[in-house]
Design a protein around this motif. Structure first.
Motif, PDB file in Angstrom:
ATOM      1  N   THR A 598      -4.450  -8.487  -1.859  1.00  0.00           N
ATOM      2  CA  THR A 598      -3.817  -8.320  -3.174  1.00  0.00           C
ATOM      3  C   THR A 598      -4.240  -7.010  -3.811  1.00  0.00           C
ATOM      4  O   THR A 598      -3.409  -6.244  -4.339  1.00  0.00           O
ATOM      5  CB  THR A 598      -4.194  -9.495  -4.091  1.00  0.00           C
ATOM      6  N   PHE A 601      -2.621  -4.105  -2.078  1.00  0.00           N
ATOM      7  CA  PHE A 601      -1.204  -3.945  -2.400  1.00  0.00           C
ATOM      8  C   PHE A 601      -1.033  -3.122  -3.674  1.00  0.00           C
ATOM      9  O   PHE A 601      -0.302  -2.124  -3.696  1.00  0.00           O
ATOM     10  CB  PHE A 601      -0.559  -5.321  -2.562  1.00  0.00           C
ATOM     11  N   PHE A 602      -1.725  -3.508  -4.744  1.00  0.00           N
ATOM     12  CA  PHE A 602      -1.556  -2.811  -6.017  1.00  0.00           C
ATOM     13  C   PHE A 602      -2.170  -1.415  -5.988  1.00  0.00           C
ATOM     14  O   PHE A 602      -1.580  -0.450  -6.492  1.00  0.00           O
ATOM     15  CB  PHE A 602      -2.179  -3.637  -7.140  1.00  0.00           C
ATOM     16  N   ALA A 613       0.731  -0.519   1.431  1.00  0.00           N
ATOM     17  CA  ALA A 613       0.678  -1.495   0.348  1.00  0.00           C
ATOM     18  C   ALA A 613       1.356  -2.792   0.759  1.00  0.00           C
ATOM     19  O   ALA A 613       0.804  -3.887   0.555  1.00  0.00           O
ATOM     20  CB  ALA A 613       1.335  -0.920  -0.910  1.00  0.00           C
ATOM     21  N   PHE A 614       2.539  -2.693   1.353  1.00  0.00           N
ATOM     22  CA  PHE A 614       3.235  -3.916   1.737  1.00  0.00           C
ATOM     23  C   PHE A 614       2.539  -4.606   2.913  1.00  0.00           C
ATOM     24  O   PHE A 614       2.563  -5.833   3.021  1.00  0.00           O
ATOM     25  CB  PHE A 614       4.690  -3.613   2.058  1.00  0.00           C
ATOM     26  N   SER A 616      -0.711  -4.708   3.198  1.00  0.00           N
ATOM     27  CA  SER A 616      -1.775  -5.436   2.511  1.00  0.00           C
ATOM     28  C   SER A 616      -1.228  -6.682   1.826  1.00  0.00           C
ATOM     29  O   SER A 616      -1.868  -7.744   1.835  1.00  0.00           O
ATOM     30  CB  SER A 616      -2.450  -4.534   1.478  1.00  0.00           C
ATOM     31  N   GLY A 617      -0.038  -6.558   1.241  1.00  0.00           N
ATOM     32  CA  GLY A 617       0.565  -7.716   0.613  1.00  0.00           C
ATOM     33  C   GLY A 617       0.846  -8.829   1.606  1.00  0.00           C
ATOM     34  O   GLY A 617       0.647 -10.015   1.312  1.00  0.00           O
ATOM     35  N   ALA A 620      -2.308 -10.662   2.338  1.00  0.00           N
ATOM     36  CA  ALA A 620      -2.635 -11.584   1.248  1.00  0.00           C
ATOM     37  C   ALA A 620      -1.799 -12.856   1.338  1.00  0.00           C
ATOM     38  O   ALA A 620      -2.328 -13.974   1.197  1.00  0.00           O
ATOM     39  CB  ALA A 620      -2.432 -10.902  -0.098  1.00  0.00           C
ATOM     40  N   VAL A 621      -0.502 -12.711   1.576  1.00  0.00           N
ATOM     41  CA  VAL A 621       0.384 -13.880   1.639  1.00  0.00           C
ATOM     42  C   VAL A 621      -0.008 -14.778   2.811  1.00  0.00           C
ATOM     43  O   VAL A 621      -0.087 -16.017   2.670  1.00  0.00           O
ATOM     44  CB  VAL A 621       1.847 -13.431   1.757  1.00  0.00           C
TER      45      VAL A 621
END
Length: 845
Positions: A598, A601-602, A613-614, A616-617, A620-621
């Motif tokens: 998370t 991502f930010f 970033a995506f 990393s997202g 997280a998911v």
């Protein structure tokens, strides 16, 4: 469900029962300790991280005070000074003040409530790691000259691309935005924990005052923090995509930011104060040996402050040129909020008067808190008077008032609490002699630093100036303030020296050194209490003197581990009757992984690395889905013995009793508040426009949102049918469920396709003017929810195909349905806002 309390049993416990409990809750060692998720470890990590940010923000403050000690000083330049005061305020407000109260709550509340742990340990760990990782990365920007410089309130247009072209503002907007998400995750954990994990018999009017304070504060976070999430999203969209929400030349309004920000910002003052007030209400009875005077009035006062705080956001906008009537209303509310605050202060004074005071270090800090906070409250009443506020606005008088309220109202009670509850950590008390010196240095240094600022402000010194000429009469007062800041810092340094010395001493039983009456002073281990106590009073250790021995002997609820893992009891909200056994997760790396993803991502979006970033997202998911996969599982048996002759079901069995379902409801409240903030932004822009829709913009035809709403309603109906199908535990029932879920997902996707087509045909251009940008924001927010719900539906299908979705493991399905209702409500309300605003208020501006 148990309908009567279980009486303590004198029967001997089975051999190996305690060992099994210790084995289930044993903490990892070495570097694996980072995977710990129980409240004692996560709470300790949380407190340590928040205190680190307190020190870092204090160092920035010392640099600023050194710069202002003498006129025409050149220690730092204006650009650096702007970053210093922005980072100081941001770190203190976002990375210390709110996190420290959640940290103390995570650490202490299970013990106060008599629970083994909070109901979502993985969520607590995720909230902490997201905060710690994001906060450290954000703070490190100051070492590279990349920190924000627009103040901790980040007012546009100063923070727009035109005046802040660097990445400093983006670090603030994206970094602080997801740190607020971490705070909301912690708030959900606390609300559900306080509501559902209290010891049997702990009715609402027996709940410790600190738990009441945290419940009020967590609810305030749910309804206040979404406004700052929405405002940061709007400003980042303006900076990244040139959508002009705050640009007057294209229909935007900088005051929109102030309304959204201060709708969060003024309640945050009370979000910081109320937990400290709860700690005070817990400590004074123990230090005086008498129950708190007017317990019910104090609880009602906490709730009243929480409600009134939402009427005060314009308090910070008295000089912004708003209407006189609205300012008068807010001024009156600013006076009114002093009444419930005074109720608490008089209750504390009466408790001191009625009891026998112990003059220990916590008492000294509590008395210092009373003196300081009352002074801050008096100056708060002064700045609520409109003519006075117009004179003192943006002067050092306001700086003095803010610090008297925040340091006096929160930091002094916090240090009292650290001295009071330190024995719970390792059984050792902080040094009493050193503590008196700490108090003297902090109390004296604070007043020496900040009391002169009242005078400098009234003499005309504005806030946020990096230097000043020497002929204005401010020299001596600024020098005194700087000296006071260093004396205050010396007191903090002495505290940390003593704390390190105390923590290095060997661990021992903490006992009850203050002769307190609340449950956190029961014998504690990693698993909390040996058996969950049956409570019959507000101060159970005073009314049940044998309770520690009974609990330690395993004579109360759940004395062991039913299935060899971690467990606690879920009790009813009003009367705290046991409802079911909750199986808790063990230590896990997935919260840390999800938090790192998370944060990545930010933060990677901030440095314009969208691919990373995506990625990393996605990490997280995946981590979150993996921990959810194991959360909703079929129990080894449908019921279990939890006390002599008392059998409880394992798991909720029905959505209305499920703690996870209620957590989703709280999450939906957060989500709808973010949505309401976006709707407010649209209405604000629409009402201010000379012509609505503006030239070049057009409304989507009615048929598009109407068809979309019908499809959303169909998806909700299909998902409701799927929940009914799960009641038939047959292969045919599972096939019907999968068909209904698939059809529901198709309706969802089609509904958003129609919404998008309608807006495209209307030719809305978000770059052209603010009205179209707010419409696009509502559409994008709806699209985000449709995407999330599609993922949730896909997850449901996978669970069904794998055989994990069962009548006794159905929380996942039950929790999807309210989210679908939320998407339906947002779709309908968003369409109504877009369609009706021009018809109701065109030309109102």
């Amino acid at each position: 469900m148990a309908t009567a309390p279980a009486p303590p049993s004198a029967l001997p416990r089975p051999p190996g029962e305690r060992e099994g409990l210790e084995r289930a809750w044993r903490a990892p060692t070495g570097w694996r300790l980072l995977s710990a998720v129980n409240n004692t470890h996560v709470g300790a990590f949380y407190i340590a991280a928040a205190m680190l940010f307190f020190v870092l923000a204090g160092i920035l403050a010392l640099l600023m005070r050194t710069q202002l000690a003498l006129p025409d000083n050149t220690l730092v330049g204006p650009a650096t000074y702007n970053q210093l005061f922005t980072m100081h305020g941001t770190v203190m407000m976002f990375l210390f003040a709110v996190p420290i109260i959640e940290a103390v709550a995570v650490y202490l509340l299970p013990g106060m409530l008599g629970a083994r742990d909070l109901p979502f340990p993985l969520l607590s760990a995720y909230a902490f790691w997201a905060y710690a990782i994001g906060g450290l990365v954000f703070f490190c920007t100051i070492f590279f000259g990349a920190s924000p410089d627009g103040g901790w309130f980040m007012y546009p247009p100063l923070t727009g691309k035109e005046f802040s072209p660097g990445r400093g503002a983006d670090w603030w907007l994206l970094g602080i935005g997801f740190i607020e998400i971490s705070a909301i995750a912690g708030a959900i954990e606390l609300i559900i924990g306080i509501a559902f994990t209290r010891a049997p018999g702990m009715r609402l009017m027996r709940v410790p005052v600190f738990a009441w304070a945290m419940l009020v504060v967590a609810l305030m976070i749910v309804f206040a923090f979404p406004a700052v999430i929405a405002s940061t999203a709007l400003l980042e969209l303006e900076r990244a995509f040139n959508w002009p929400f705050f640009t007057p030349a294209r229909g935007g309004d900088p005051l929109l930011w102030q309304h959204l920000f201060w709708f969060f910002g003024h309640p945050e003052v009370y979000i910081i104060f109320l937990p400290a007030a709860g700690l005070v209400s817990m400590m004074i009875p123990a230090l005086t040996g008498t129950p708190l005077v007017a317990y019910r009035a104090v609880v009602m006062a906490l709730a009243a402050v929480g409600v009134l705080s939402f009427a005060l956001w314009i308090h910070h906008m008295f000089a912004a040129g708003l209407g006189t009537f609205s300012m008068q209303l807010v001024s009156a509310a600013s006076f009114a909020v002093a009444i419930p605050s005074a109720v608490q202060i008089f209750a504390w004074i009466a408790t001191f008067w009625r009891g026998t005071v112990r003059w220990d270090t916590p008492t000294l800090f509590l008395l210092g808190f009373h003196f300081t906070f009352v002074l801050g409250g008096l100056t708060g009443v002064m700045v609520a008077v409109l003519p006075f506020d117009w004179q003192a606005h943006d002067s050092y008088f306001v700086v003095a008032h803010l610090h008297y309220v925040l340091i006096g109202g929160m930091v002094f009670p916090l240090f009292a609490g650290l001295y009071y509850w330190m024995p719970i950590f390792n059984g050792q008390r902080l040094c009493e002699r050193a503590g008196r010196w700490v108090f003297a240095l902090m109390f004296g240094g604070f007043h020496l630093a900040f009391f002169p600022m009242h005078a400098t402000g009234l003499m005309g010194m504005p806030r946020r100036v990096y230097t000043y000429p020497g002929d204005l009469g401010w020299n001596a007062l600024n020098l005194l303030s700087t000296l006071g800041a260093f004396v205050l810092a010396a007191g903090v340094l002495l505290f940390f020296v003593d704390a390190v010395r105390t923590l290095r001493r060997p661990e021992r039983e903490h006992g009850n050194p203050w002769r307190a009456g609340t449950l956190e002073w029961l014998p504690q281990r990693d698993y909390g209490v040996r058996s969950i106590p049956q409570v019959d009073a507000r101060e159970p250790l005073w009314t049940q003197p044998d309770l520690p021995q009974e609990v330690e002997a395993g004579r109360h609820w759940l004395p062991g581990t039913a299935f060899g893992g971690r467990e606690t009891l879920i009790t009813s909200v009003r009367d705290a009757h046991p409802i079911y056994l909750l199986r808790l997760p063990t230590d896990d790396w997935r919260p840390l992984t999800a938090a790192a993803g998370t944060a990545g991502f930010f933060l990677l979006l901030t440095v314009e690395q969208p691919a990373l970033a995506f990625a990393s997202g996605i990490v997280a998911v995946v981590a979150v889905l993996r921990w959810l996969w194991h959360a909703d599982r079929v129990p080894p048996s449908p019921s279990v013995l939890v006390a002599e002759g008392v059998v409880l079901p394992v798991g909720a069995g029905h959505w209305s009793r499920s703690h996870s379902w209620w957590a989703v409801i709280v999450l939906i409240a957060v989500d709808m508040t973010v949505f309401a903030s976006f709707v407010y932004a649209h209405l604000h822009v629409a009402m201010a426009a000379d012509v609505c829709p503006p030239a070049g913009a057009a409304l989507p035809a009615w048929r598009w949102p109407l068809a979309s709403a019908l499809l959303l309603a169909a998806s909700v109906a299909l998902l409701w049918g799927a929940t009914r199908s799960l009641a038939r535990p047959t292969p045919r029932g599972q096939r019907t469920l999968r068909l209904l879920v698939t059809l529901a997902l198709g309706c969802l996707a089609a509904s958003f396709a129609l919404d998008f087509a309608g807006h495209s045909r209307a030719g809305l251009d978000p770059d052209a003017q603010a009205w179209s940008a707010t419409v696009a924001t509502l559409l994008g927010y709806q699209g985000l929810h449709v995407l999330v719900l599609l993922m949730m539906g896909g997850y449901l299908l996978v669970r069904s195909w794998s055989g994990q979705l069962q009548p006794r493991a159905r929380a996942t399905l039950d929790n999807v349905l309210p989210m679908a209702c939320c998407v339906l409500a947002q779709g309908v309300l968003g369409a109504l806002a877009v369609q009706l605003a021009p018809r109701l208020g065109a030309g109102a501006g």
